[in-house]
Design a protein around this motif. Structure first.
Motif, mmCIF file in Angstrom:
data_model
loop_
_atom_site.group_PDB
_atom_site.id
_atom_site.type_symbol
_atom_site.label_atom_id
_atom_site.label_comp_id
_atom_site.label_asym_id
_atom_site.label_seq_id
_atom_site.Cartn_x
_atom_site.Cartn_y
_atom_site.Cartn_z
ATOM 1 N N SER A 12 -14.972 -3.190 14.596
ATOM 2 C CA SER A 12 -15.494 -1.825 14.679
ATOM 3 C C SER A 12 -14.953 -1.006 13.506
ATOM 4 O O SER A 12 -13.830 -1.224 13.052
ATOM 5 C CB SER A 12 -15.083 -1.166 15.995
ATOM 6 N N PRO A 13 -15.750 -0.057 13.001
ATOM 7 C CA PRO A 13 -15.268 0.802 11.906
ATOM 8 C C PRO A 13 -13.979 1.542 12.265
ATOM 9 O O PRO A 13 -13.099 1.704 11.430
ATOM 10 C CB PRO A 13 -16.424 1.771 11.668
ATOM 11 N N ASP A 14 -13.840 1.986 13.532
ATOM 12 C CA ASP A 14 -12.633 2.714 13.933
ATOM 13 C C ASP A 14 -11.396 1.823 13.878
ATOM 14 O O ASP A 14 -10.342 2.245 13.394
ATOM 15 C CB ASP A 14 -12.789 3.302 15.332
ATOM 16 N N LEU A 15 -11.502 0.587 14.369
ATOM 17 C CA LEU A 15 -10.371 -0.335 14.323
ATOM 18 C C LEU A 15 -10.047 -0.715 12.885
ATOM 19 O O LEU A 15 -8.880 -0.782 12.489
ATOM 20 C CB LEU A 15 -10.654 -1.594 15.154
ATOM 21 N N PHE A 16 -11.073 -0.934 12.069
ATOM 22 C CA PHE A 16 -10.868 -1.262 10.657
ATOM 23 C C PHE A 16 -10.136 -0.128 9.947
ATOM 24 O O PHE A 16 -9.155 -0.334 9.235
ATOM 25 C CB PHE A 16 -12.223 -1.554 10.012
ATOM 26 N N ARG A 17 -10.595 1.118 10.149
ATOM 27 C CA ARG A 17 -9.970 2.290 9.529
ATOM 28 C C ARG A 17 -8.522 2.432 9.998
ATOM 29 O O ARG A 17 -7.619 2.679 9.198
ATOM 30 C CB ARG A 17 -10.777 3.544 9.877
ATOM 31 N N ALA A 18 -8.275 2.294 11.313
ATOM 32 C CA ALA A 18 -6.914 2.425 11.844
ATOM 33 C C ALA A 18 -5.994 1.348 11.282
ATOM 34 O O ALA A 18 -4.844 1.623 10.919
ATOM 35 C CB ALA A 18 -6.939 2.359 13.368
ATOM 36 N N THR A 19 -6.493 0.146 11.176
ATOM 37 C CA THR A 19 -5.679 -0.950 10.645
ATOM 38 C C THR A 19 -5.357 -0.715 9.176
ATOM 39 O O THR A 19 -4.216 -0.878 8.744
ATOM 40 C CB THR A 19 -6.411 -2.295 10.831
ATOM 41 N N LEU A 20 -6.352 -0.310 8.398
ATOM 42 C CA LEU A 20 -6.120 -0.073 6.972
ATOM 43 C C LEU A 20 -5.236 1.143 6.710
ATOM 44 O O LEU A 20 -4.658 1.255 5.627
ATOM 45 C CB LEU A 20 -7.448 0.063 6.232
ATOM 46 N N SER A 21 -5.088 2.033 7.691
ATOM 47 C CA SER A 21 -4.209 3.190 7.494
ATOM 48 C C SER A 21 -2.751 2.749 7.374
ATOM 49 O O SER A 21 -1.907 3.531 6.949
ATOM 50 C CB SER A 21 -4.370 4.201 8.635
ATOM 51 N N GLY A 151 7.878 11.329 -13.110
ATOM 52 C CA GLY A 151 7.846 11.954 -11.797
ATOM 53 C C GLY A 151 7.680 10.913 -10.715
ATOM 54 O O GLY A 151 7.649 9.711 -10.967
ATOM 55 N N GLU A 152 7.563 11.417 -9.507
ATOM 56 C CA GLU A 152 7.410 10.561 -8.335
ATOM 57 C C GLU A 152 5.936 10.480 -7.952
ATOM 58 O O GLU A 152 5.251 11.510 -7.896
ATOM 59 C CB GLU A 152 8.217 11.156 -7.174
ATOM 60 N N PRO A 153 5.416 9.286 -7.665
ATOM 61 C CA PRO A 153 3.997 9.180 -7.310
ATOM 62 C C PRO A 153 3.706 9.748 -5.928
ATOM 63 O O PRO A 153 4.567 9.768 -5.052
ATOM 64 C CB PRO A 153 3.746 7.667 -7.332
ATOM 65 N N LEU A 154 2.487 10.194 -5.760
ATOM 66 C CA LEU A 154 1.970 10.595 -4.459
ATOM 67 C C LEU A 154 1.339 9.361 -3.829
ATOM 68 O O LEU A 154 0.550 8.667 -4.476
ATOM 69 C CB LEU A 154 0.931 11.706 -4.636
ATOM 70 N N VAL A 155 1.690 9.075 -2.578
ATOM 71 C CA VAL A 155 1.118 7.925 -1.891
ATOM 72 C C VAL A 155 0.464 8.390 -0.593
ATOM 73 O O VAL A 155 0.750 9.471 -0.077
ATOM 74 C CB VAL A 155 2.160 6.806 -1.611
ATOM 75 N N TYR A 156 -0.435 7.549 -0.079
ATOM 76 C CA TYR A 156 -1.173 7.833 1.145
ATOM 77 C C TYR A 156 -0.874 6.737 2.148
ATOM 78 O O TYR A 156 -0.999 5.543 1.842
ATOM 79 C CB TYR A 156 -2.675 7.884 0.830
ATOM 80 N N TYR A 157 -0.456 7.154 3.351
ATOM 81 C CA TYR A 157 -0.101 6.195 4.397
ATOM 82 C C TYR A 157 -0.334 6.848 5.757
ATOM 83 O O TYR A 157 0.083 7.988 5.974
ATOM 84 C CB TYR A 157 1.361 5.774 4.252
ATOM 85 N N PHE A 161 -0.244 12.260 3.176
ATOM 86 C CA PHE A 161 0.377 12.105 1.863
ATOM 87 C C PHE A 161 1.888 12.023 2.024
ATOM 88 O O PHE A 161 2.481 12.714 2.852
ATOM 89 C CB PHE A 161 0.027 13.289 0.958
ATOM 90 N N HIS A 162 2.499 11.196 1.191
ATOM 91 C CA HIS A 162 3.939 10.982 1.234
ATOM 92 C C HIS A 162 4.462 10.819 -0.188
ATOM 93 O O HIS A 162 3.724 10.485 -1.103
ATOM 94 C CB HIS A 162 4.283 9.695 2.009
ATOM 95 N N GLY A 163 5.761 11.008 -0.319
ATOM 96 C CA GLY A 163 6.475 10.607 -1.520
ATOM 97 C C GLY A 163 7.166 9.292 -1.220
ATOM 98 O O GLY A 163 7.101 8.793 -0.093
ATOM 99 N N LEU A 164 7.839 8.751 -2.172
ATOM 100 C CA LEU A 164 8.519 7.481 -1.937
ATOM 101 C C LEU A 164 9.684 7.601 -0.983
ATOM 102 O O LEU A 164 10.113 6.628 -0.394
ATOM 103 C CB LEU A 164 8.993 6.884 -3.267
ATOM 104 N N ASP A 165 10.178 8.827 -0.756
ATOM 105 C CA ASP A 165 11.270 9.013 0.188
ATOM 106 C C ASP A 165 10.776 9.023 1.629
ATOM 107 O O ASP A 165 11.556 9.118 2.556
ATOM 108 C CB ASP A 165 12.035 10.304 -0.119
ATOM 109 N N GLY A 166 9.455 8.952 1.832
ATOM 110 C CA GLY A 166 8.895 8.883 3.180
ATOM 111 C C GLY A 166 8.541 10.231 3.784
ATOM 112 O O GLY A 166 8.005 10.291 4.869
ATOM 113 N N GLY A 167 8.854 11.316 3.098
ATOM 114 C CA GLY A 167 8.522 12.645 3.633
ATOM 115 C C GLY A 167 7.014 12.859 3.663
ATOM 116 O O GLY A 167 6.358 12.714 2.644
ATOM 117 N N ALA A 168 6.475 13.189 4.817
ATOM 118 C CA ALA A 168 5.025 13.344 4.967
ATOM 119 C C ALA A 168 4.571 14.743 4.587
ATOM 120 O O ALA A 168 5.285 15.715 4.795
ATOM 121 C CB ALA A 168 4.609 13.044 6.397
#
Length: 172
Positions: A12-21, A151-157, A161-168
């Motif tokens: 299902s698209p919802d399960l796929f999206r949740a898993t890829l998150s 600088g520090e990259p912006l990541v998505y998880y 959005f997060h930094g490498l220190d894990g702050g959301a």
């Protein structure tokens, strides 16, 4: 040797999206101009290097995006790797209907593509190929110019959005 047999079930698209998150990805904003010289852009987490020789990257664009036609017809694009602190920019370029370039002072590449200030790195690409990929268009680009910053990259998880220190950082 393991045999998979015939795979007939679909996810299902919802399960796929949740898993890829659960996949951590860098955050990029991709920009181009249309035939009338108007700037367009979108936020992409689906970005990857493909080849070193020649230097190739790919980004994926939703077929329903307002900027689809501009990218489908463009001769080139710029991938901006975002840094921590550019969450608002990423959110704006991910929004439908927003004035994506509001409040920015883009520079212009020699080939006439919009360059957003403050990115961690930028890759200017010539569109090499467009590949249909389900509900997305895969843009394959040959990199002709690259700039890197500090600088520090912006990541998505997990949809934030997060930094490498894990702050959301929330989208809202």
């Amino acid at each position: 040797m393991h045999s998979w047999g015939v795979l007939t079930e679909t996810i299902s698209p919802d399960l796929f999206r949740a898993t890829l998150s659960r996949w951590v990805s860098g955050v990029t904003v991709v920009t181009t101009t249309d035939a009338q010289g108007q700037s367009h852009g979108f936020t992409a987490s689906a970005f990857s290097s493909v080849s070193l020789d020649p230097a190739l990257v790919l980004v994926c664009l939703d077929n329903r995006a307002n900027c689809f036609e501009a990218f489908d017809n463009s001769e080139g694009f710029v991938v901006h790797l975002l840094r921590r602190g550019q969450e608002e920019l990423a959110g704006r370029f991910a929004s439908k209907g927003a004035d994506k370039f509001a409040g920015t002072q883009p520079e212009w590449s020699p080939s006439g593509l919009p360059l957003l200030p403050g990115a961690l790195a930028r890759l200017e690409c010539r569109t090499e190929r467009r590949i249909p990929g389900g509900d997305h268009l895969i843009l394959l680009g040959e990199v002709h110019h690259a700039e890197e910053g500090e600088g520090e990259p912006l990541v998505y998880y997990r949809r934030g959005f997060h930094g490498l220190d894990g702050g959301a950082q929330s989208l809202t």
